[in-house]
Design a protein around this motif. Structure first.
Motif, PDB file in Angstrom:
ATOM      1  N   ASN A 117     -36.957 -35.750   1.953  1.00 22.11           N
ATOM      2  CA  ASN A 117     -36.798 -34.501   1.205  1.00 22.11           C
ATOM      3  C   ASN A 117     -36.288 -33.379   2.105  1.00 22.11           C
ATOM      4  OD1 ASN A 117     -37.914 -35.583  -1.268  1.00 22.11           O
ATOM      5  ND2 ASN A 117     -39.841 -35.634  -0.160  1.00 22.11           N
ATOM      6  N   ARG A 118     -34.993 -33.160   2.063  1.00 25.23           N
ATOM      7  CA  ARG A 118     -34.358 -32.152   2.912  1.00 25.23           C
ATOM      8  C   ARG A 118     -33.781 -31.038   2.046  1.00 25.23           C
ATOM      9  NH1 ARG A 118     -29.152 -32.796   6.315  1.00 25.23           N
ATOM     10  NH2 ARG A 118     -29.175 -30.833   7.437  1.00 25.23           N
ATOM     11  N   ILE A 119     -33.826 -29.812   2.597  1.00 27.56           N
ATOM     12  CA  ILE A 119     -33.312 -28.630   1.910  1.00 27.56           C
ATOM     13  C   ILE A 119     -32.448 -27.849   2.887  1.00 27.56           C
ATOM     14  CG2 ILE A 119     -33.942 -26.389   0.912  1.00 27.56           C
ATOM     15  CD1 ILE A 119     -36.660 -27.694   0.245  1.00 27.56           C
ATOM     16  N   ILE A 120     -31.373 -27.290   2.382  1.00 33.60           N
ATOM     17  CA  ILE A 120     -30.579 -26.341   3.151  1.00 33.60           C
ATOM     18  C   ILE A 120     -30.470 -25.072   2.317  1.00 33.60           C
ATOM     19  CG2 ILE A 120     -28.329 -25.792   4.158  1.00 33.60           C
ATOM     20  CD1 ILE A 120     -28.002 -28.767   4.784  1.00 33.60           C
ATOM     21  N   VAL A 121     -30.966 -23.976   2.868  1.00 32.12           N
ATOM     22  CA  VAL A 121     -30.830 -22.668   2.227  1.00 32.12           C
ATOM     23  C   VAL A 121     -29.613 -22.014   2.853  1.00 32.12           C
ATOM     24  CG1 VAL A 121     -31.890 -20.423   1.801  1.00 32.12           C
ATOM     25  CG2 VAL A 121     -33.301 -22.506   1.783  1.00 32.12           C
ATOM     26  N   GLU A 122     -28.672 -21.628   1.987  1.00 30.25           N
ATOM     27  CA  GLU A 122     -27.401 -21.103   2.459  1.00 30.25           C
ATOM     28  C   GLU A 122     -27.337 -19.577   2.357  1.00 30.25           C
ATOM     29  OE1 GLU A 122     -24.337 -24.529   1.215  1.00 30.25           O
ATOM     30  OE2 GLU A 122     -25.344 -23.559  -0.478  1.00 30.25           O
ATOM     31  N   GLU A 123     -26.544 -18.991   3.202  1.00 31.89           N
ATOM     32  CA  GLU A 123     -26.270 -17.553   3.151  1.00 31.89           C
ATOM     33  C   GLU A 123     -25.195 -17.338   2.097  1.00 31.89           C
ATOM     34  OE1 GLU A 123     -27.222 -13.978   3.926  1.00 31.89           O
ATOM     35  OE2 GLU A 123     -27.787 -15.244   5.614  1.00 31.89           O
ATOM     36  N   CYS A 124     -25.409 -16.391   1.218  1.00 35.53           N
ATOM     37  CA  CYS A 124     -24.443 -16.149   0.152  1.00 35.53           C
ATOM     38  C   CYS A 124     -23.405 -15.103   0.560  1.00 35.53           C
ATOM     39  CB  CYS A 124     -25.176 -15.709  -1.124  1.00 35.53           C
ATOM     40  SG  CYS A 124     -24.088 -15.514  -2.536  1.00 35.53           S
ATOM     41  N   HIS A 125     -23.803 -14.140   1.334  1.00 33.55           N
ATOM     42  CA  HIS A 125     -22.887 -13.034   1.698  1.00 33.55           C
ATOM     43  C   HIS A 125     -22.669 -12.990   3.184  1.00 33.55           C
ATOM     44  CE1 HIS A 125     -23.332 -11.466  -2.349  1.00 33.55           C
ATOM     45  NE2 HIS A 125     -24.630 -11.680  -2.223  1.00 33.55           N
TER      46      HIS A 125
END
Length: 125
Positions: A117-125
């Motif tokens: 179970n892996r997650i990547i939270v991305e930068e939007c701006h």
């Protein structure tokens, strides 16, 4: 002169066995648990509960505790307050099932591990 602007990707999304979302997004995930004991489907009882523990490296970022589970489905509500805890970066999460055996005993079974179970939270701006 024309400039092509790329649209943002869906958030959240599940892609190549990884969950992605943009930092600060709010959303709700409904997670249906298909549990089996010796190959036989099992229903979660009123006294059972499930935790989803989200980690970054060795630090716990947030734990959802799902009680009063209906139709073996856990609801994870990423409110603004919770979502802000997930800064851009990589995370993992574990899923644990807690089954009340009797009045004094609870059995914990890990049903989803960090390696899965892996997650990547991305930068939007």
């Amino acid at each position: 002169m024309s400039i092509e602007i790329q649209g943002a990707k869906q958030s959240p999304r599940y892609e190549d066995k990884i969950w992605y979302w943009y930092y600060g997004n709010t959303f709700t995930l409904s997670w249906k648990l298909l549990l089996k004991v010796n190959g036989i489907p099992m229903d979660i009882k009123d006294t059972d509960y499930v935790t989803f523990t989200f980690n970054q490296c060795c630090r716990t970022v947030y734990t959802f505790t799902c009680e009063n589970i209906i139709d073996n489905t856990c609801i994870l509500d990423f409110t603004q307050e919770i979502s802000k805890k997930f800064r851009p970066g990589d995370y993992t999460f574990c899923i644990d099932f807690y089954e009340r055996i009797d009045e004094n005993n609870i059995r914990r079974t890990t049903i989803g591990t960090a390696e899965q179970n892996r997650i990547i939270v991305e930068e939007c701006h």
